[in-house]
Design a protein around this motif. Structure first.
Motif, mmCIF file in Angstrom:
data_model
loop_
_atom_site.group_PDB
_atom_site.id
_atom_site.type_symbol
_atom_site.label_atom_id
_atom_site.label_comp_id
_atom_site.label_asym_id
_atom_site.label_seq_id
_atom_site.Cartn_x
_atom_site.Cartn_y
_atom_site.Cartn_z
ATOM 1 N N UNK A 1 11.656 5.015 6.383
ATOM 2 C CA UNK A 1 10.299 5.135 5.836
ATOM 3 C C UNK A 1 9.390 4.142 6.561
ATOM 4 N N UNK A 2 8.296 4.639 7.123
ATOM 5 C CA UNK A 2 7.336 3.712 7.740
ATOM 6 C C UNK A 2 6.235 3.348 6.744
ATOM 7 N N UNK A 3 6.054 4.201 5.751
ATOM 8 C CA UNK A 3 5.133 3.892 4.650
ATOM 9 C C UNK A 3 5.842 4.246 3.354
ATOM 10 N N UNK A 4 5.710 3.361 2.386
ATOM 11 C CA UNK A 4 6.288 3.638 1.075
ATOM 12 C C UNK A 4 5.282 3.180 0.026
ATOM 13 N N UNK A 5 4.750 4.118 -0.734
ATOM 14 C CA UNK A 5 3.793 3.775 -1.793
ATOM 15 C C UNK A 5 4.483 4.009 -3.129
ATOM 16 N N UNK A 6 4.430 2.972 -3.988
ATOM 17 C CA UNK A 6 5.113 3.073 -5.276
ATOM 18 C C UNK A 6 4.151 2.858 -6.428
ATOM 19 N N UNK A 7 3.986 3.864 -7.228
ATOM 20 C CA UNK A 7 3.225 3.769 -8.481
ATOM 21 C C UNK A 7 1.896 3.040 -8.305
ATOM 22 N N UNK A 8 1.139 3.484 -7.306
ATOM 23 C CA UNK A 8 -0.159 2.847 -7.038
ATOM 24 C C UNK A 8 -1.254 3.448 -7.929
ATOM 25 N N UNK B 1 2.788 8.020 -5.565
ATOM 26 C CA UNK B 1 4.110 7.754 -4.976
ATOM 27 C C UNK B 1 4.206 8.599 -3.716
ATOM 28 N N UNK B 2 4.455 7.933 -2.603
ATOM 29 C CA UNK B 2 4.357 8.656 -1.334
ATOM 30 C C UNK B 2 5.194 7.943 -0.285
ATOM 31 N N UNK B 3 5.848 8.720 0.580
ATOM 32 C CA UNK B 3 6.432 8.053 1.738
ATOM 33 C C UNK B 3 6.130 8.845 2.994
ATOM 34 N N UNK B 4 6.095 8.123 4.111
ATOM 35 C CA UNK B 4 5.918 8.756 5.416
ATOM 36 C C UNK B 4 7.092 8.294 6.261
ATOM 37 N N UNK B 5 7.707 9.240 6.950
ATOM 38 C CA UNK B 5 8.934 8.937 7.706
ATOM 39 C C UNK B 5 8.646 8.736 9.189
ATOM 40 N N UNK B 6 9.567 8.039 9.835
ATOM 41 C CA UNK B 6 9.435 7.762 11.266
ATOM 42 C C UNK B 6 9.202 9.056 12.046
ATOM 43 N N UNK B 7 8.191 9.061 12.886
ATOM 44 C CA UNK B 7 7.923 10.225 13.733
ATOM 45 C C UNK B 7 7.272 11.391 13.015
ATOM 46 N N UNK B 8 6.904 11.171 11.774
ATOM 47 C CA UNK B 8 6.322 12.266 10.982
ATOM 48 C C UNK B 8 4.800 12.301 11.131
#
Ligand SMILES: Nc1ncnc2c1ncn2[C@@H]1O[C@H](COP(=O)(O)OP(=O)(O)OP(=O)(O)O)[C@@H](O)[C@H]1O
Length: 285
Positions: free
Chosen positions: A27-34, A48-55
Motif C-alpha cells: 500500500x502506498x496510501x492507506x486512509x483509515x476512518x478519516x 477508508x481507502x488504499x492505493x497500491x504500488x503501481x496503481x
C-alpha cells in the motif's frame, strides 16, 4: 467515445492487474476512518481507502463531494491526524515537521489551475522543486529537467514562457514538474479540465506511460468519466463526503447502484468550477 480512445482503453483494460494482484501489492496510501469538518460542517465521513504500488486510482464525485479536501489531506496540506493517513508506509500524523517535509519530497503534485509560474520559463518551472529541495548543480538540474520535459513530449520547449504554451502543453509541463524529483507517487488534480477530447486523450496516454515507465503510483481527481475508464485500475466515487464506491473499473462501470450510475453519467461539472474559489479552497481560506 472515439475509436482511438476505445482502442487505448482496451489495451489498458487487458493490462489491468487482477483484484488478487492488486491486493498482493504494497500500500502506498492507506486512509483509515478519516472524518473532516470545516467548523460544524462535516465534509468527509469515515473515509477508508488504499492505493497500491503501481496503481492508478481515479477519484470522482459531484461538485462539493469532498474530492479536493481528501486530496489536500493526502498531500499534507491539511493538519495531519495521527493514525489516519499513511503515505509510503509513514503515518503522516506521527512525523516531525522535518520528517513530513522529507516525505513530501517523495511525492509529486500537479494542481489544476495556474500550475505554472507565469514569470518563469517552462524549464525554470520544472526545475523549481530541484532548486528548492536539493543542492544539485545547475547543469545537473538542467539535465534532469530536460529528461522530464522529454518524457512529457516537451523536448525543445523549455525556453518558452507558460503563456506561449497550449492548454495541453501547460498540463504536460506541470506534470514534468511533478515528476522531476523521481517520485514514487503522484497526485494529479483534474488533469484534463479545459482540454478538448483529443488533447485530453493524449494526456491520458502520458499518464499511462509514466506509470509504466517510471513505476509510479498515481492518484487522479477527475470529472472525466471516459478518461477514468481509460486510465484507472480502480475508481473511487465520493458522494457528499462518503465513499459510495471503490472498485475496479468494470465493477464500478457495471454497478447496479443507481446513484453510482447517475454520478458517472452526469454531464461534466467543470464549467461550474471557479478558479479563484478553487485556489481559495486549496489554500484552506
Ligand atoms: N476551507 C473551507 N472552508 C469551509 N468549507 C469548505 C472549505 N473547503 C471546502 N469546503 C466545503 O467542503 C465541501 C467539499 O468541498 P471540496 O472542495 O472538497 O469538494 P470537491 O468534490 O473537490 O468539489 P469540486 O469538484 O467542486 O472541486 C464543500 O461543501 C465545500 O463548500
Amino acid at each position: 467515445m472515439t475509436n482511438e480512445a476505445l482502442t487505448a482503453e482496451a489495451v489498458n483494460q487487458a493490462n489491468r492487474p487482477s483484484a488478487e494482484d492488486l491486493a498482493a501489492r504494497k500500500k502506498v496510501i492507506e486512509v483509515n476512518r478519516l472524518d473532516w469538518s470545516f467548523g460544524t460542517r462535516q465534509v468527509l465521513y469515515d473515509i477508508n481507502l488504499d492505493v497500491r504500488e503501481g496503481e492508478i486510482m481515479v477519484i470522482m464525485g459531484g461538485s462539493g463531494s469532498g474530492k479536493t479536501t481528501l486530496l489536500r489531506h493526502l498531500v499534507g496540506l491539511m493538519p495531519p491526524l495521527p493514525g489516519k493517513i499513511k503515505l509510503l508506509g509513514k503515518d503522516m500524523g506521527a512525523l516531525s515537521r522535518m520528517q513530513l517535509l522529507e516525505l513530501k519530497r517523495r511525492i509529486g503534485v500537479a494542481f489544476q489551475f495556474g500550475a505554472l509560474f507565469s514569470s518563469m520559463s517552462v524549464s525554470e518551472n520544472v526545475k523549481l522543486p530541484l532548486r528548492e529541495l536539493t543542492d544539485l548543480e545547475e547543469r545537473t538540474m538542467d539535465i534532469m529537467a530536460n529528461m522530464k520535459l522529454e518524457v512529457c513530449n516537451l523536448s525543445g520547449f523549455g525556453h518558452l514562457m507558460p503563456s506561449d504554451l497550449s492548454g495541453g502543453m501547460m498540463k504536460r509541463a506541470s506534470i514534468a514538474r511533478a515528476i522531476v524529483m523521481d517520485p514514487k507517487l503522484i497526485f494529479l488534480d483534474e488533469p484534463s479540465s479545459g482540454l478538448d477530447p483529443v488533447v485530453s486523450s493524449a494526456l491520458d496516454d502520458l499518464i499511462l506511460k509514466l506509470r509504466d515507465a517510471m513505476d509510479i503510483s498515481v492518484v487522479v481527481v477527475s470529472h472525466d468519466v471516459e478518461s477514468a475508464y481509460k486510465i484507472a485500475d480502480r475508481i473511487t466515487i465520493l458522494d457528499k463526503g462518503h465513499i459510495l464506491a471503490c472498485d475496479r473499473v468494470d465493477a464500478v462501470r457495471n454497478s447496479t447502484n443507481e446513484r453510482v450510475q447517475n454520478l458517472l453519467h452526469r454531464r461534466s461539472e467543470q464549467a461550474e468550477i471557479d478558479p479563484t474559489e478553487y485556489l481559495r479552497r486549496l489554500a484552506g481560506d
